[in-house]
Design a protein around this motif. Structure first.
Motif, PDB file in Angstrom:
ATOM      1  N   TYR A   1       0.872  -1.184   0.000  1.00 50.02           N
ATOM      2  CA  TYR A   1       0.000   0.000   0.000  1.00 50.02           C
ATOM      3  C   TYR A   1       0.910   1.235   0.000  1.00 50.02           C
ATOM      4  N   PRO A   2       1.235   1.770  -1.172  1.00 49.96           N
ATOM      5  CA  PRO A   2       2.137   2.926  -1.242  1.00 49.96           C
ATOM      6  C   PRO A   2       1.400   4.222  -1.584  1.00 49.96           C
ATOM      7  N   SER A   3       2.089   5.328  -1.458  1.00 52.01           N
ATOM      8  CA  SER A   3       1.636   6.565  -2.077  1.00 52.01           C
ATOM      9  C   SER A   3       1.859   6.443  -3.581  1.00 52.01           C
TER      10      SER A   3
ATOM     11  N   HIS B   1       4.510  20.067  -2.977  1.00 57.43           N
ATOM     12  CA  HIS B   1       4.796  19.381  -4.240  1.00 57.43           C
ATOM     13  C   HIS B   1       4.462  17.886  -4.178  1.00 57.43           C
ATOM     14  N   PHE B   2       4.227  17.362  -2.979  1.00 57.45           N
ATOM     15  CA  PHE B   2       3.726  15.988  -2.856  1.00 57.45           C
ATOM     16  C   PHE B   2       2.197  16.078  -2.946  1.00 57.45           C
ATOM     17  N   ASP B   3       1.718  16.210  -4.171  1.00 58.69           N
ATOM     18  CA  ASP B   3       0.301  16.559  -4.392  1.00 58.69           C
ATOM     19  C   ASP B   3      -0.433  15.375  -5.025  1.00 58.69           C
ATOM     20  N   MET B   4      -0.481  14.271  -4.292  1.00 57.62           N
ATOM     21  CA  MET B   4      -0.966  13.018  -4.881  1.00 57.62           C
ATOM     22  C   MET B   4      -2.494  12.915  -4.812  1.00 57.62           C
ATOM     23  N   ARG B   5      -3.050  12.127  -5.763  1.00 57.79           N
ATOM     24  CA  ARG B   5      -4.511  12.121  -5.928  1.00 57.79           C
ATOM     25  C   ARG B   5      -5.175  10.748  -5.898  1.00 57.79           C
ATOM     26  N   ASP B   6      -4.418   9.686  -5.886  1.00 56.00           N
ATOM     27  CA  ASP B   6      -5.063   8.363  -5.754  1.00 56.00           C
ATOM     28  C   ASP B   6      -4.055   7.359  -5.192  1.00 56.00           C
ATOM     29  N   TYR B   7      -4.569   6.162  -4.952  1.00 60.97           N
ATOM     30  CA  TYR B   7      -3.714   5.058  -4.507  1.00 60.97           C
ATOM     31  C   TYR B   7      -3.854   3.873  -5.454  1.00 60.97           C
TER      32      TYR B   7
ATOM     33  N   VAL C   1      -6.390   1.649  -9.676  1.00 66.72           N
ATOM     34  CA  VAL C   1      -6.785   2.660  -8.688  1.00 66.72           C
ATOM     35  C   VAL C   1      -7.710   2.036  -7.647  1.00 66.72           C
ATOM     36  N   ALA C   2      -7.280   2.100  -6.394  1.00 65.12           N
ATOM     37  CA  ALA C   2      -8.057   1.507  -5.311  1.00 65.12           C
ATOM     38  C   ALA C   2      -8.898   2.555  -4.588  1.00 65.12           C
TER      39      ALA C   2
ATOM     40  N   THR D   1      -7.188  -5.560  -2.416  1.00 63.07           N
ATOM     41  CA  THR D   1      -6.777  -4.643  -3.481  1.00 63.07           C
ATOM     42  C   THR D   1      -7.862  -3.626  -3.829  1.00 63.07           C
ATOM     43  N   GLY D   2      -8.945  -3.612  -3.069  1.00 64.30           N
ATOM     44  CA  GLY D   2     -10.008  -2.650  -3.291  1.00 64.30           C
ATOM     45  C   GLY D   2     -10.916  -3.065  -4.442  1.00 64.30           C
TER      46      GLY D   2
END
Ligand code: FUB
Length: 339
Positions: free
Chosen positions: A45-47, A62-68, A85-86, A135-136
């Motif tokens: 389970y990472p960023s 700048h660490f502007d993440m939007r999904d996993y 995408v989970a 895994t969602g």
């Protein structure tokens, strides 16, 4: 700023022999890997790092993440499967920006994904989403976990079935803004004098969707039983809490942030206190250092990240190395070789 700090040669003898040098995933950027074994497989389970175009600053905007995305492996060194995408930020009703380092847990026949994200007021909170599959896809609860704040949740379930969440991160992770019990957006990044800020922990409710009881400090003590001073940047907690149990002892590990180590401390209880033992992972390429530790088929592994693929601090790639214990229970320091 990016850092390519070299290994601390004053630490315990580096263990380079078992280092697996290749990124586990090369087609997208991944970071902050929380690894778990569910049903005899490794799930990571990472960023999911992206180039969002948000300018770099000390708050980590700048660490502007939007999904996993979630990944699985049948064996270490084997094929790594991307399950897509989970969870997407657009499906978290209360979230505004920056999906940071997640973790996962299994209980009651369900999988739980825990994640930090800024709410509409730009305050980091910790959310939870559920799925029947490791895994969602995961469905987020309508609100963040009541009483949660800051970043980097790590959920540990003890052998008696009790689960705990460890969390917190200073500077961009906003932990310092909660030092007086309520949110203060003007608080300095960390105290300049006195004790270092402590990471936080709470017992999880049986339904895993909230805290049972109060949020408490995680005490990390030096060999004299004293907490670290705020000025001790080599050893004080910064972010990236992780808990694992080995031979009946509890290992609390964490990043020292601006000094780039993964340090660890050992205790007799999941609630601490924990006595500092040293560095288990020397600085890697890139500013951040973030890890998890898991046992799989009788061996222990360290999952971590660096910036080998991009050489940019916010575009990271996850890796794995074998972890070795010494007879006294201390961990051999790993030095991640550069390419
Ligand atoms: O990935 C964003 C942040 O960077 C994490 O939450 C921190 O632990 C650091 O790795």
């Amino acid at each position: 700023a990016d850092s390519t700090a070299t290994a601390d040669t004053t630490a315990a003898a580096p263990d380079t022999a078992n280092y697996l040098s290749q990124p586990l995933v090369t087609d997208i950027y991944t970071a902050d890997p929380s690894a778990h074994v569910f049903n005899n497989k490794i799930y990571i389970y990472p960023s999911h790092d992206i180039e969002a175009g948000t300018p770099e600053n000390d708050n980590g905007d700048h660490f502007d993440m939007r999904d996993y995305h979630i990944f699985s492996m049948d064996s270490i060194g084997g094929k790594v499967t991307d399950h897509g995408v989970a969870l997407d930020i657009k499906n978290i009703p209360w979230a505004k920006r920056q999906l940071w380092a997640p973790d996962a847990a299994f209980k009651n026949g369900k999988y739980y994904l825990y994640f930090p994200v800024k709410d509409k007021q730009d305050v980091f909170r910790i959310g939870v989403a559920t799925s029947t599959s490791p895994t969602g896809p995961f469905k987020a609860e309508a609100k963040p976990i009541a009483g949660s704040y800051s970043i980097d949740p790590a959920v540990f379930t003890d052998t008696d079935g009790t689960s705990y969440m460890y969390f917190g991160g200073i500077w961009g992770g906003q932990l310092q803004r909660w030092a007086k019990g309520k949110y203060d957006s003007t608080a300095t990044p960390e105290p300049a004098t006195g004790n270092a800020l402590a990471p936080k922990m709470a017992k999880m409710r049986a339904d895993m969707l909230g805290f049972e009881g109060p949020v408490k400090d995680v005490q990390i003590l030096d060999e004299n039983g004293k907490p670290f001073q705020a000025t001790n940047h080599d050893k004080r907690f910064f972010e990236a809490a992780w808990m694992h149990k080995y031979n009946g002892k509890y290992y609390f590990s964490y990043s020292t942030g601006d000094t780039h180590n993964i340090a660890y401390a050992i205790g007799d209880s999941p609630t601490g206190p924990f006595t500092y033992k040293g560095v288990l992972l020397n600085p890697v390429q890139g500013w951040t250092n973030h890890h998890s530790i898991v046992e799989f088929k009788g061996k222990w592994y360290l999952f971590y990240h660096d910036t080998q693929l991009s050489n940019q601090t916010h575009l990271r790639n996850i890796k794995v190395a074998e972890l070795t214990y010494q007879p006294d229970g201390t961990i051999k320091t790993i030095t991640a070789l550069k390419k």
